[in-house]
Design a protein around this motif. Sequence first.
Motif, short mmCIF file in Angstrom:
data_model
loop_
_atom_site.label_atom_id
_atom_site.label_comp_id
_atom_site.label_asym_id
_atom_site.label_seq_id
_atom_site.Cartn_x
_atom_site.Cartn_y
_atom_site.Cartn_z
N ASN A 18 1.06 -8.30 -0.08
CA ASN A 18 1.49 -6.97 0.38
C ASN A 18 1.78 -7.04 1.87
O ASN A 18 0.92 -7.43 2.65
CB ASN A 18 0.42 -5.93 0.09
CG ASN A 18 0.88 -4.51 0.42
OD1 ASN A 18 2.05 -4.27 0.65
ND2 ASN A 18 -0.06 -3.59 0.44
N TYR A 20 3.03 -4.53 4.94
CA TYR A 20 3.34 -3.16 5.35
C TYR A 20 4.02 -3.21 6.71
O TYR A 20 3.50 -3.81 7.65
CB TYR A 20 2.09 -2.29 5.44
CG TYR A 20 2.40 -0.94 6.05
CD1 TYR A 20 3.13 0.00 5.34
CD2 TYR A 20 2.00 -0.63 7.34
CE1 TYR A 20 3.46 1.22 5.91
CE2 TYR A 20 2.32 0.59 7.92
CZ TYR A 20 3.05 1.51 7.19
OH TYR A 20 3.38 2.71 7.76
N HIS A 27 6.48 -0.99 2.12
CA HIS A 27 5.68 -2.10 1.61
C HIS A 27 6.61 -3.06 0.89
O HIS A 27 7.58 -2.64 0.25
CB HIS A 27 4.63 -1.60 0.61
CG HIS A 27 3.52 -0.83 1.24
ND1 HIS A 27 2.35 -1.42 1.63
CD2 HIS A 27 3.42 0.48 1.55
CE1 HIS A 27 1.56 -0.51 2.14
NE2 HIS A 27 2.18 0.67 2.11
#
Length: 63
Positions: A18, A20, A27
């Motif tokens: 992931n 961000y 994301h």
Amino acid sequence: MQTSVNTCRDRSKIHCLNLYEQTPNRHSSGAELAAVNYPAYFQALQTERTIAADDAYNDPRTL
């Protein structure tokens, strides 16, 4: 600003679980970094579990 959660199973590559990015507030996942392309970063990971870099673009551990 960006932050990520990654996994490194065999020390030859890192897989992004992931990522961000504050701007544009999104994301993503799936990117991979190969150790042969980022030797300083992988060396730093062998000595530090977490690399807290205030300026990742200029930190020698992340070049």
